[in-house]
Design a protein around this motif. Structure first.
Motif, mmCIF file in Angstrom:
data_model
loop_
_atom_site.group_PDB
_atom_site.id
_atom_site.type_symbol
_atom_site.label_atom_id
_atom_site.label_comp_id
_atom_site.label_asym_id
_atom_site.label_seq_id
_atom_site.Cartn_x
_atom_site.Cartn_y
_atom_site.Cartn_z
ATOM 1 N N PRO A 111 -9.091 9.518 0.491
ATOM 2 C CA PRO A 111 -8.888 9.623 1.936
ATOM 3 C C PRO A 111 -7.616 8.910 2.384
ATOM 4 O O PRO A 111 -7.125 7.996 1.715
ATOM 5 N N GLU A 112 -7.082 9.319 3.519
ATOM 6 C CA GLU A 112 -5.856 8.740 4.046
ATOM 7 C C GLU A 112 -6.009 7.261 4.358
ATOM 8 O O GLU A 112 -5.020 6.508 4.329
ATOM 9 N N VAL A 116 1.479 4.244 -7.461
ATOM 10 C CA VAL A 116 1.974 5.630 -7.517
ATOM 11 C C VAL A 116 0.831 6.614 -7.780
ATOM 12 O O VAL A 116 0.761 7.667 -7.121
ATOM 13 N N PRO A 117 -0.106 6.345 -8.710
ATOM 14 C CA PRO A 117 -1.253 7.260 -8.850
ATOM 15 C C PRO A 117 -2.097 7.357 -7.582
ATOM 16 O O PRO A 117 -2.615 8.436 -7.263
ATOM 17 N N VAL A 118 -2.248 6.235 -6.868
ATOM 18 C CA VAL A 118 -2.996 6.276 -5.605
ATOM 19 C C VAL A 118 -2.255 7.146 -4.597
ATOM 20 O O VAL A 118 -2.864 7.944 -3.866
ATOM 21 N N MET A 119 -0.935 7.000 -4.544
ATOM 22 C CA MET A 119 -0.125 7.821 -3.647
ATOM 23 C C MET A 119 -0.312 9.305 -3.960
ATOM 24 O O MET A 119 -0.452 10.139 -3.049
ATOM 25 N N TRP A 120 -0.308 9.633 -5.255
ATOM 26 C CA TRP A 120 -0.519 11.024 -5.661
ATOM 27 C C TRP A 120 -1.913 11.500 -5.270
ATOM 28 O O TRP A 120 -2.079 12.629 -4.764
ATOM 29 N N ALA A 121 -2.939 10.667 -5.476
ATOM 30 C CA ALA A 121 -4.316 11.065 -5.165
ATOM 31 C C ALA A 121 -4.499 11.286 -3.667
ATOM 32 O O ALA A 121 -5.215 12.212 -3.255
ATOM 33 N N ILE A 122 -3.860 10.466 -2.859
ATOM 34 C CA ILE A 122 -3.959 10.659 -1.401
ATOM 35 C C ILE A 122 -3.223 11.924 -0.979
ATOM 36 O O ILE A 122 -3.698 12.703 -0.146
ATOM 37 N N ASN A 174 0.839 -1.186 0.000
ATOM 38 C CA ASN A 174 0.000 0.000 0.000
ATOM 39 C C ASN A 174 0.884 1.249 0.000
ATOM 40 O O ASN A 174 2.105 1.161 0.138
ATOM 41 N N THR A 175 0.266 2.401 -0.146
ATOM 42 C CA THR A 175 1.058 3.618 -0.300
ATOM 43 C C THR A 175 1.824 3.975 0.972
ATOM 44 O O THR A 175 2.918 4.543 0.897
#
Length: 247
Positions: A134-135, A122-128, A58-59
């Protein structure tokens, strides 16, 4: 005579399974997965949950311990499905290993696991980081070997003749969609996993296509019962790989 024939078919069927002499990567990887499966069964559920959480790609883990999570996430599977993975490895990893060897098979597997994970996380990391997600989405559980398996399946498709290759890729794409629909299609993690499976499959198919073609292995796979001994069909690819690529 009947007993002899049955024994012959049984021996040939066993020959498809990963074994340490011909397909050491697939065999010993299965042993590692068996060990971690046993660990999940014998330790306390709280300890098991902590081990899986620390191994998840996970991120949160990718930010704080990227190498550890990328490696350890591929060491765990659902404890109830190890026998299923024996069949999966026999069909999607061992045939490739017989053709290109354990080291290069590991390379195909690792490329799918690492690149598909990064391409989706990586896109999820950017979106968070930008507040678009949400975190809590930084802590979901994402483990398993499916990205690596689909990458090797894609590379195996390259070894098939063009018509069989098209059928194999179509079947793999349909399988990925079925996995998505039977999981939790409304979950963001399921969508991420769907994308990761498709990316991993085409990393194996397109990313390794030129490499396999240069070594004259594309379109050469024939369907035959594998033998436990290293016969001519198993030795020939190693000779091709060791030689000079065709111009």
């Amino acid at each position: 005579m009947i007993a002899t024939r049955r024994g012959g078919w049984a021996n040939r069927a066993v020959g498809w399974l990963p074994n340490p002499s011909v397909t050491p990567f697939a065999f010993w990887y299965l042993m590692v997965l068996l060990s971690t499966t046993v660990i999940q069964r014998v330790v306390d559920q709280r300890v098991s949950g902590l081990l899986l959480a620390l191994s998840s790609t996970n991120t949160h883990n990718l930010r704080h311990r990227p190498l550890q999570s990328l490696v350890s996430s591929a060491l765990w599977i659902d404890y109830s499905s190890w026998i299923v993975y024996v069949l999966i490895f026999a069909l999607a990893i061992a045939p490739l290993e017989r053709r290109i060897g354990p080291g290069r098979t590991f390379g195909v597997f690792a490329s799918g696991h690492l690149l598909a994970t990064l391409a989706t996380e990586v896109p999820v990391m950017w979106a968070i980081g930008t507040g678009r997600l949400p975190e809590n989405d930084a802590h979901w559980l994402d483990i398993g070997v499916s990205y690596g398996v689909f990458a090797t399946a894609g590379a195996i498709a390259v070894l098939l003749t063009p018509w069989l290759r098209a059928g194999a890729v179509l079947a793999s794409d349909l399988l990925i969609v079925v996995i998505y629909l039977t999981d939790d299609p409304d979950s963001l993690l399921s969508v991420i996993t769907l994308a990761g499976h498709l990316i991993a499959l085409h990393i194996g198919l397109l990313g390794w296509l030129a490499w396999l073609r240069r070594r004259r292995l594309a379109g050469t796979m024939r369907f035959a019962w594998p033998s436990r001994r290293r016969d001519r069909d198993q030795v020939r690819p190693a000779a091709v790989l060791a030689g000079t690529p065709p111009h």
